[in-house]
Design an enzyme around this catalytic site. Structure first.
Site, PDB file in Angstrom:
ATOM      1  N   GLU A   9       0.781  -1.070   0.040  1.00 36.72           N
ATOM      2  CA  GLU A   9       0.076   0.103   0.099  1.00 36.72           C
ATOM      3  C   GLU A   9       0.849   1.307   0.189  1.00 36.72           C
ATOM      4  OE1 GLU A   9      -3.452   1.973   2.813  1.00 36.72           O
ATOM      5  OE2 GLU A   9      -3.419  -0.108   2.512  1.00 36.72           O
ATOM      6  N   ASP A 109      -2.475  -2.994   3.255  1.00 36.89           N
ATOM      7  CA  ASP A 109      -2.867  -2.865   4.739  1.00 36.89           C
ATOM      8  C   ASP A 109      -3.669  -4.092   5.084  1.00 36.89           C
ATOM      9  OD1 ASP A 109      -0.876  -1.163   5.207  1.00 36.89           O
ATOM     10  OD2 ASP A 109      -2.262   0.592   5.971  1.00 36.89           O
ATOM     11  N   TYR A 334      -0.581  -4.246  14.479  1.00 34.16           N
ATOM     12  CA  TYR A 334      -1.357  -3.387  13.584  1.00 34.16           C
ATOM     13  C   TYR A 334      -2.303  -2.578  14.593  1.00 34.16           C
ATOM     14  CZ  TYR A 334      -4.414  -2.420   9.766  1.00 34.16           C
ATOM     15  OH  TYR A 334      -5.136  -1.562   8.603  1.00 34.16           O
TER      16      TYR A 334
END
Length: 442
Positions: A9, A109, A334
């Site tokens: 990304e 992501d 994350y």
């Protein structure tokens, strides 16, 4: 020789992937817009490169915005490049169309938006017909080199990601439909007496604005009221203790500001104080042992709330710091997660994390990590490890990589996450709550 195209990304993530794969896949050559070796081609987007739009024949131009042309519901959506990133899109599409590239890996992501970014690029690259190249999904919970290599060893299939892809696409199209129809309807309504008064409407924007307006109205309608409290100091054999008057007969009423310890006139408060001043009290006392467990692990919302309360960080600042700790420093998992639990098979990783903290040299953290290890605090618990409470991502916790070179703000947020991570494994706090009522007869 055939190759696999990996699409990340962001450029920084592409570089992390290259660094992680080099020991196992061989050295990469750096080109203007991608990295390449005998097995992989690694490139990246810069966020969204493609956006949806209504086909030209179904578009309603601004001069014709009226109720007569609503609703706008095209039978399908076209794609168009985002103007600012056309060159990057062309570079990614060029790699995707290479004849020696036989399959793709979506390394955007790990979330709904990342899924959409890749799917729209793939669709745009295919043009009128699909690319027809198999796709697999790289799903990362942290950005450490080992986590990236583990992710490549456990790639998800396109079928496994079909549900998330459909959710991402439908959310994007629904946003477009709500925005275009709501904006044109409200603009037509506000322009009905002449002129053009653009009034934007959005799925997120409009209800959020409504909440702000409602809160502002409550603030403007609020009328301050003075109230009084009666405080006293009592003497006992062991010393003095403070106390506050309350009405034992008080009950809740429609007055939301009323409390058992509030008096609404100075005269009444003075009368109560004068009636008991200098007199002896009859004391009753009750003590109860109680415990309090640590709060659950952080998800993004609870982390933002806690960081705001402790450090004054805005939600945007906290997210940016957490994202930096995740992507740049590889120190947190994350951050864009709504889960506050860990997978049930994550107990060994949790122990390894405590071992890392104990050996990290961070003096304010290491002793507590060592205490947890020596006392075997890290063990299975449904409160912490629960698959039913984990969806795409688990709670925000430190990774196995000790950070270095953190800014002051990054260090504060990292410590906040580590403290919560360690605290959730420690035994509940034990203390005694004592209620002492001193009754003075007037």
């Amino acid at each position: 020789m055939t190759k696999t195209l990996v699409i990340a990304e962001k450029p920084s993530v592409a570089q992390d992937i290259v660094r992680a794969l080099t020991p196992v896949a061989g050295k990469f050559d750096k080109h203007d817009d991608h990295f390449e070796n005998d097995r992989y081609v690694v490139t990246s987007a810069v966020g969204h490169l493609v956006e949806i739009q209504a086909p030209e024949e179904f578009d309603v131009k601004r001069g014709k915005w009226s109720f007569a042309h609503l609703p706008v519901i095209p039978p399908y959506f076209d794609l168009k490049p985002v103007d600012k990133t056309k060159s990057r899109l062309n570079a990614v599409v060029k790699q995707a169309k290479r004849k020696d590239v036989t399959d793709l890996i979506n390394a955007c992501d790990a979330g709904r938006e990342g899924e959409l970014i890749f799917r729209l690029i793939e669709q745009y690259a295919g043009g009128s017909k699909p690319l027809g190249k198999p796709v697999k999904r790289l799903w990362l919970q942290s950005m450490t080199p080992q986590a990236i290599r583990d992710g490549f060893d456990a790639l998800r299939t396109e079928q496994q990601m079909a549900g998330l892809a459909s959710a991402a696409r439908s959310r994007s199209e629904a946003d477009w439909l709500v925005g275009i129809n709501g904006t044109r309807a409200m603009t037509a309504f506000n322009s009905r007496d002449g002129g053009f008064f653009l009034t934007t409407v959005g799925r997120v924007q409009t209800p959020t604005l409504s909440l702000v307006v409602e809160r502002e109205e409550k603030i403007r309608k609020f009328i301050s009221r003075d109230y009084w409290e009666i405080h006293a100091t009592f003497g006992a054999q062991a010393g003095e203790y403070p106390a506050k008057w309350f009405d034992p007969k008080w009950k809740k009423s429609e007055d939301v500001e009323a409390r058992a310890d509030r008096v609404w006139s100075a005269a009444e408060a003075t009368a109560i104080a004068n009636a008991v001043r200098g007199k002896q009290a009859t004391v009753t006392e009750e003590s109860k042992p109680t415990t309090q467990a640590s709060p659950l692990l952080f998800d993004l919302t609870s982390l933002q709330r806690e960081a705001n309360g402790k450090f004054g960080f805005s939600a945007k600042t906290t997210l940016a710091l957490a994202q930096s700790l995740y992507e740049r420093h590889k120190a947190l998992t994350y951050p864009r997660t709504d889960s506050r639990a860990l997978p049930e098979d994550y107990v060994p990783v949790a122990k390894q994390t405590f071992e890392m903290l104990a050996d990290s040299g961070m003096r304010h953290l290491a002793p507590h990590a060592l205490t947890a290890l020596n006392n075997n605090y890290v063990r299975p618990s449904k409160r912490i490890f629960d698959n039913s409470k984990v969806s795409d991502h688990f709670a925000i916790i430190p990774t196995l990589q000790a950070p270095s070179g953190l800014s002051e703000a990054e260090q504060k947020l990292y410590d906040l996450v580590v403290h919560r991570f360690m605290a959730v494994f420690f035994p509940s706090a034990e203390y005694t709550v004592t209620t002492r009522i001193s009754t003075v007869a007037p």
